[in-house]
Each structure stands twice: as C-alpha cells, then as structure tokens.
Design an enzyme around this catalytic site. Structure first.
Site, PDB file in Angstrom:
ATOM      1  N   CYS A 116      45.543   9.799  15.027  1.00  0.00           N
ATOM      2  CA  CYS A 116      45.969   8.589  15.157  1.00  0.00           C
ATOM      3  C   CYS A 116      44.557   7.667  14.898  1.00  0.00           C
ATOM      4  O   CYS A 116      44.716   6.408  14.739  1.00  0.00           O
ATOM      5  CB  CYS A 116      46.332   8.194  16.608  1.00  0.00           C
ATOM      6  SG  CYS A 116      47.858   9.249  16.961  1.00  0.00           S
ATOM      7  N   HIS A 247      45.524   0.850  18.636  1.00  0.00           N
ATOM      8  CA  HIS A 247      46.653   1.864  18.250  1.00  0.00           C
ATOM      9  C   HIS A 247      47.715   1.854  19.258  1.00  0.00           C
ATOM     10  O   HIS A 247      47.415   1.699  20.584  1.00  0.00           O
ATOM     11  CB  HIS A 247      45.769   3.351  18.203  1.00  0.00           C
ATOM     12  CG  HIS A 247      46.471   4.396  18.341  1.00  0.00           C
ATOM     13  ND1 HIS A 247      47.568   4.494  17.508  1.00  0.00           N
ATOM     14  CD2 HIS A 247      46.791   5.315  19.023  1.00  0.00           C
ATOM     15  CE1 HIS A 247      48.183   5.591  17.615  1.00  0.00           C
ATOM     16  NE2 HIS A 247      47.899   6.200  18.722  1.00  0.00           N
ATOM     17  N   ASN A 277      55.104   5.455  17.939  1.00  0.00           N
ATOM     18  CA  ASN A 277      53.827   5.821  17.809  1.00  0.00           C
ATOM     19  C   ASN A 277      53.818   6.398  16.169  1.00  0.00           C
ATOM     20  O   ASN A 277      54.112   7.339  15.835  1.00  0.00           O
ATOM     21  CB  ASN A 277      53.032   6.834  18.688  1.00  0.00           C
ATOM     22  CG  ASN A 277      51.640   7.173  18.384  1.00  0.00           C
ATOM     23  OD1 ASN A 277      51.119   7.075  17.195  1.00  0.00           O
ATOM     24  ND2 ASN A 277      51.061   7.909  19.446  1.00  0.00           N
TER      25      ASN A 277
END
Ligand code: UT7
Length: 320
Positions: A116, A247, A277
């Site tokens: 990520c 994030h 996500n």
C-alpha cells in the site's frame, strides 16, 4: 530535505470501476455483518473491476484523467510509474502497457511493488528524478485489480479490499507554485510475512493473506512515532499541517494516529467507506478527491502518509 529543481503536483485523476459490492452482499456469502465491517473497519462498500478489465485498463483511465487535469500531452511525459500489487503480468511491467495505451512515446516505464506504500514510493522516486534534472514530467499511477487474488471464503481479508486507480502528474515547478519539501521511506523487512500475495498448495493462482490483528498492532506502534519524527526532521509541527492525504486501510488507524498527534479529524478526507482498501491506488484516489473538492489550499502544508506490505512506511511533505 529535497533540494534541486522544485517539484509540484501538476494534475490528478482517478478511475473507479462500476461494479459495486456492499457489506450486505458479503453477508450473503460469508459469516459476517455490515455492523461488524463498519465498526471494525469503516468500510461500507467497495468496487471491483469487470472480468475483462485489468490493472492496466484502470491505470490508463486514471492516467488519462491526470494528463487532462495537468493540461499536458502524453508525448510530454518523460516517465510513467505504475505502483501495484496486482499487475497484469509479472513481466512486462504494467507501466509499459499504459505507456502504449496513452501513446506516451517519449516516456520510460517501470512498476513499483511496495504494498500500500507503492504510490508514495513511486512519487518519492519521481520527485528525486525531477529535482535532480533527469525528468520534467512524470506520471505516477497507483492501480489495483484485487478480485483475482482474494480468497472469497476468508472473511478476515476479502471484505477489506477494493479495486480502483488514481494518478498524478508531477512536474518541475516554478517560483510561487507548489513544491515537495521532504520525503522518507522505511521498512521492517523481518515482518514481510504479515501481508503476502503468494502461491499456496492446492491453489492454482497466488492468493492474498493478511495477519490483520498483527498488522493493526504493528501500524499502531510504529506509525505515530514515524510521522512525529518525520515532521520534526522536516521542521514542521503536526498542528501546522493544513491537510493530510492518508492511505485508507482502517478508520480506527487514522483516528488513533490523529489522537496521538493532536490533529483534528477534519484535516483529512476519508473515502474508505466507498472504496475499501485500494492499496497502492488509495493514496492517489484520495489525493484526486481532495484536489477536486478544494480541500488543499494554495500555500498550505500537506502531509502524505502510507503503510503496507513489507512492512513498509512512507511520508512526504508538500507545500501546495
Ligand atoms: O493496507 C494494508 C495494511 N492492512 C491493514 O492496515 C489492516 C490492519 N488490520 C485491521 O484493519 C484489522 O485487524 C481487521 C479489520 C483486519 C480485523 O479487525 P480486528 O479488530 O483486528 O479483528 P481480529 O482479527 O482480532 O478478529 C476479531 C474477531 C475474530 O473472532 P474471534 O476469534 O474473536 O471469535 C475474527 O474471527 O472478529 C472475527 N472476524 C470477523 N467477524 C465478522 C474477522 N473478520 C470478520 C468479519 N466479520 N469479516
């Protein structure tokens, strides 16, 4: 601290695939509930790419939108970086496919694989290359196509992720326009087994596995001091940062980070509830939505933060 030519965000874009899967859809196939998912993660729905849509297709659409926003032609790009954990193929890189689709004939290409933290890592390297004079215009794209790597019987992981792509054109800046001030990347490679996409006995394709509770603990222990230290080294107090591009993994992680730093939650934009996500895409989609909705004001300090598989951590400081 970043020196050399100043580097700014010249334009941003995103593409979210049409297909939606809500928490209620998961209730039909798994022993889970909308209530559990919302309270434990903040997610209400996520999007998934169509059968015939690949990581490169999503990346191309987000990249095109960013070029339009920046007002530059594909031929003016010197480099395209795609950050992804779910590339079309291991080789060639997805960025090369996107370069061909965009007709960016003068651009070099490569992919970044850093969980990520991928798009933040890609932006950091793009900034370094522009600041040093190697490139003038770099297209950074974060793109994910998770559907193929999720275990749809594992309620602890498949409810978390979603597909999408976000992009930014980074360009050599001029006096008085935006510029990046600092960037830092970190990793704890000893913890690499906490999040994996790998082959498994009895399965044909690689599958995503995550030790969620351990990841949660790792992030809550390491992220606040990392950001605190990054701010200190960059000569800025967390309270002086006007906007945070973060994030999107779990609202509880962000709430706890802001509480520990004493930052009000209004200083960020959360879109986890709509997309889940989206890993390497998450930071870029969030940046595009923040730019579009006027959250980032000229002259304001902006902090970017990401964490993920590896276990990787990253931060960047920008003045808009
Ligand atoms: O972006 C990359 C980085 N990734 C992350 O940041 C993810 C970080 N981790 C998390 O966000 C959280 O750990 C999760 C949301 C993944 C899990 O939340 P948690 O509060 O840590 O739950 P847990 O894993 O400790 O599980 C608690 C309980 C367990 O049941 P028992 O053993 O207590 O009976 C799980 O089996 O919740 C159960 N559970 C679920 N229940 C309903 C796990 N997943 C689900 C589910 N629905 N989808």
């Amino acid at each position: 601290m970043i020196s050399g030519y100043p580097v700014r965000i010249a334009g941003t874009g995103r593409y979210i695939p049409e297909k939606v899967m809500t928490n209620f859809d998961f209730e039909k196939i798994l022993d889970t509930s909308d209530e559990w998912i919302v309270t434990r993660t903040g997610i209400r729905k996520r999007h998934f790419a169509a059968e015939d849509e690949k990581c490169s297709d999503l990346a191309y659409k987000a990249g095109l939108a960013a070029l339009e926003d920046a007002g530059i032609a594909a031929s003016e790009l010197d480099l395209i970086i795609v950050a992804t954990d779910t590339p079309d193929t291991v080789c060639p890189c997805t960025a090369s496919k996107v370069q061909g689709m965009l007709g960016a004939a003068n651009a070099g290409t490569y992919d970044v694989l850093a969980g990520c933290t991928g798009s933040l890592t890609a932006m950091t390297t793009a900034i370094g290359g522009i600041a040093s004079g190697i490139w003038k215009n770099v297209l950074v794209i974060g793109s994910e196509d998770f559907a193929g790597v999720l275990d749809w019987t594992d309620r602890s992981s498949c409810i978390l992720f979603g597909d999408g792509a976000g992009a930014a054109v980074l360009s050599r800046s001029e006096e008085g326009k935006g510029h990046f001030i600092a960037a830092e990347l970190k990793a704890d490679g000893a913890k690499h087994a906490l999040i994996t996409i790998d082959k498994e006995e009895g399965r044909e394709d690689p599958v995503l596995r995550m030790h969620g509770a351990e990841v949660f603990k790792f992030v809550n222990v390491h992220l606040p001091p990392f950001i605190k230290n990054f701010c200190e080294e960059s000569g800025v107090e967390p309270s002086e940062i006007g906007f945070w591009v973060l994030h999107q993994a779990n609202t509880r992680i962000i709430d706890s980070l802001f509480k520990r730093l004493g930052v009000p939650t209004e200083r960020t934009l959360m879109n986890l509830e709509n997309y889940g996500n989206t890993s390497a895409a998450s930071l870029m989609v969030t940046l595009d939505e923040a730019m579009e909705s006027g959250c980032i004001k000229s002259g304001e300090k902006v902090l970017f933060m990401a964490f993920g598989a590896g276990m990787t951590l990253g931060a960047m400081l920008y003045e808009a």
